[in-house]
Design an enzyme around this catalytic site. Structure first.
Site, PDB file in Angstrom:
ATOM      1  N   LYS A 101       0.837  -1.193   0.000  1.00 43.20           N
ATOM      2  CA  LYS A 101       0.000   0.000   0.000  1.00 43.20           C
ATOM      3  C   LYS A 101       0.876   1.248   0.000  1.00 43.20           C
ATOM      4  CE  LYS A 101      -3.993   1.643   2.757  1.00 43.20           C
ATOM      5  NZ  LYS A 101      -4.808   1.276   3.948  1.00 43.20           N
ATOM      6  N   SER A 105      -9.475   1.291   2.829  1.00 38.27           N
ATOM      7  CA  SER A 105      -8.650   2.143   2.010  1.00 38.27           C
ATOM      8  C   SER A 105      -7.603   1.395   1.207  1.00 38.27           C
ATOM      9  CB  SER A 105      -7.965   3.189   2.895  1.00 38.27           C
ATOM     10  OG  SER A 105      -7.103   2.587   3.850  1.00 38.27           O
ATOM     11  N   SER A 163      -9.957  -1.272   6.788  1.00 32.88           N
ATOM     12  CA  SER A 163      -9.336  -1.031   5.487  1.00 32.88           C
ATOM     13  C   SER A 163      -8.667  -2.233   4.846  1.00 32.88           C
ATOM     14  CB  SER A 163      -8.312   0.102   5.603  1.00 32.88           C
ATOM     15  OG  SER A 163      -8.960   1.337   5.798  1.00 32.88           O
TER      16      SER A 163
END
Length: 440
Positions: free
Chosen positions: A67, A145, A169
C-alpha cells in the site's frame, strides 16, 4: 487461482519456477484488470530480485505489493495523495516491507489507496479508482482504504497485498473482492515506516487468497508463530451478535451469511445468538469525532495550511472533524474506550470467536460514488455502511478475519470472524475450519 502455499509447492516440486510465476504476475499487473491498481511499479527490479531469491525461503521469490503509505527505500511515500508526491525519499523500507523481503517476497509495486487512508470506499480522485475484481461488466468499488492491494491479490497480480486496517481497510476490500483479509491485534505488527491515520487504531496487516496464506503473512509480519491446531469446528463455541451488525443488510448479504451459518452448524459448530447492548454506546463515545479525526488532524494540520487545496475534499471534511476536539474530550475518549473494551471482553469471554457479516452491502458501482459534490451524500452513506461492522473490532482493539462466503455467480460477501485482543490464534484456527467447510 492457486494460493501462495499451492504455488510454492509447485515451485519446490519442479512444476514451475519463480521467474515464470513472476512473469505471470507482472502480466496480470499490466493487464486491463489492474488499471489504477498501482501508483508505482517496480517490475524490472522484481525480475532481478526473483532471479536471486532462494526457492526454499518462506515466500520463494513470489510477488507481493505494498500500500502506498509504506516506506520503500529511495521512494517518496505519498499515501495516495498528490500533495506528497514529491516528498523526500524514504531512507529505508518500512519494517513490514523489510520483513516480507527478508522472507523471500518480491515487491512488484506500490498500490493505490484512498487518500491518506481515510475512507472505506476506495475512491481516489488523483490516481483513479481500481475496479473491483468481481465484475467485468460493471466497474464496482474495490473497497478501501487498501483498494489497490486487494485488487492486486484478487486478480492474481500478487500473492500478498500488504496494507493497513484502521476501521476496516483490510477487511472491507477483502470482502468486496472475494478474498481473505486478516486484521491482527494491532500491537503484534510493526508500524515503523508507515504514514499514520490513527496512531491508536492503525494496524499493519495483509490480504491473501486463503487463510493458510494469511497465517504465513501474519507470522512474517509479526515475527511470531501461530498456534492454530487442527481441532474440528465442534471444538469451538461461536457467537453471532444480532444487534447492529445486520442493520441495513442487503438481502444478498443476509442470505449468504445464513447459508454460511447453516453450513457451519451442519459441520458441527456450536453457534449461539447473543446481543451486545454495549454497541449502542459507540455513537455517544465517538460523538466528538473519534480517534481517526483527532489524530489525523494532529498529523495533517500544518500540511493542510500549506496544501489543503490539493487534498480530496471528502478526506479534508473528515480530517477537519478533529480540529474542534478539545483536549479533555480526547482524554475522555481514551477512558471511555478502555471501559467499553473491558465490558465487551467480559461479554465475549465464553466464546472462541464471533461471526458477523464483514460489511452489510455488496460493492456498488464506482459511478454512484465517484468524485463530485453531487454524489457526496451517496458516498458518505456507503462509506458509513462499509465501516460500521469492521470498525467495531478496531475500537475493541481486537482481531478479525474476513472470508468469502458467497456462492459462485454472486457478488462477493464476507464472513467476519472476530474477537478481542490477542485472540488471534483462536480466530485463525476457527477460520481454517470455516474456510474448509464453506469451500465444500
Amino acid at each position: 487461482m492457486n494460493d501462495l502455499h499451492a504455488t510454492r509447492f509447485t515451485l519446490l516440486t519442479g512444476g514451475s519456477d519463480a521467474r515464470t510465476e513472476m512473469e505471470h504476475a507482472i502480466g496480470i499487473a499490466q493487464s486491463p484488470a489492474c488499471v489504477h491498481v498501482f501508483t508505482r511499479t517496480m517490475f524490472d527490479e522484481a525480475r532481478q530480485t526473483t532471479a536471486a531469491s532462494p526457492p526454499d525461503s518462506r515466500l520463494s521469490g513470489l510477488a507481493f505489493t505494498a500500500k502506498d503509505l509504506f516506506d520503500v527505500e529511495g521512494q517518496p511515500t505519498p499515501a495516495g495523495s498528490a500533495v506528497l508526491a514529491h516528498a523526500p525519499a524514504a531512507k529505508a523500507d518500512a519494517l513490514a516491507v523489510a520483513r516480507l523481503r527478508a522472507a523471500g517476497g518480491v515487491l512488484t509495486g506500490r498500490t493505490n489507496m484512498t487518500e491518506f487512508a481515510f475512507s472505506g470506499v476506495g475512491v481516489n480522485p488523483h490516481h483513479g479508482t481500481p475496479a473491483n475484481a468481481c465484475d467485468a461488466a460493471t466497474p464496482r468499488i474495490p473497497g478501501g482504504s487498501s483498494s489497490g492491494a486487494a485488487v492486486s491479490v484478487a486478480t492474481g497480480a500478487a500473492f500478498i497485498g500488504l496494507g493497513s486496517d484502521t476501521g476496516g481497510s483490510i477487511r472491507i476490500p477483502a470482502a468486496l473482492n472475494g478474498i481473505v483479509g486478516f486484521k491482527n491485534t494491532a500491537r503484534l505488527t510493526p508500524v515503523e515506516g508507515t504514514l499514520p491515520l490513527s496512531t491508536t487504531l492503525d494496524t499493519v496487516c495483509a490480504m491473501t487468497r486463503s487463510v493458510r496464506d494469511a497465517i504465513t503473512a501474519h507470522e512474517i509480519l509479526a515475527a511470531r508463530r501461530v498456534t492454530a491446531g487442527n481441532a474440528p469446528l465442534a471444538a469451538y463455541r461461536l457467537a453471532v451478535v444480532k444487534n447492529v451488525f445486520f442493520d441495513g443488510a442487503e438481502p444478498a448479504v443476509a442470505a449468504a451469511f445464513e447459508r454460511a451459518l447453516k453450513a457451519l452448524r451442519a459441520a458441527g459448530a456450536r453457534i449461539v445468538e447473543i446481543e451486545l447492548p454495549e454497541l449502542a454506546e459507540l455513537i455517544t463515545i465517538n460523538a466528538t469525532g473519534g480517534f481517526s479525526a483527532a489524530e489525523s488532524y494532529a498529523w495533517h494540520r500544518l500540511l493542510l495550511e500549506r496544501s489543503g487545496a490539493g487534498y480530496d475534499p471528502r478526506v479534508v471534511q473528515r480530517i477537519l472533524r478533529g480540529a474542534t476536539m478539545k483536549a479533555h474530550e480526547y482524554i475522555d475518549l481514551i477512558h471511555a474506550r478502555r471501559d467499553w473494551i473491558a465490558r465487551v471482553e467480559t461479554a465475549l469471554a465464553p466464546f472462541d470467536a464471533v461471526l458477523s457479516p464483514t460489511v452489510p452491502i455488496t460493492a456498488p458501482s464506482i459511478a454512484s460514488v465517484a468524485p463530485g459534490a453531487e454524489r457526496d451524500d451517496e458516498f458518505f452513506r456507503v462509506n458509513a455502511l462499509l465501516l460500521r461492522n469492521p470498525s467495531i473490532v478496531n475500537m475493541l482493539d481486537g482481531c478479525a478475519i474476513s472470508l468469502p462466503c458467497h456462492a459462485d455467480g454472486e457478488l462477493p460477501v464476507g464472513l467476519m470472524l472476530w474477537h478481542a485482543a490477542l485472540h488471534d490464534d483462536a480466530v485463525l484456527a476457527v477460520a481454517l475450519q470455516a474456510e474448509r467447510t464453506l469451500q465444500k
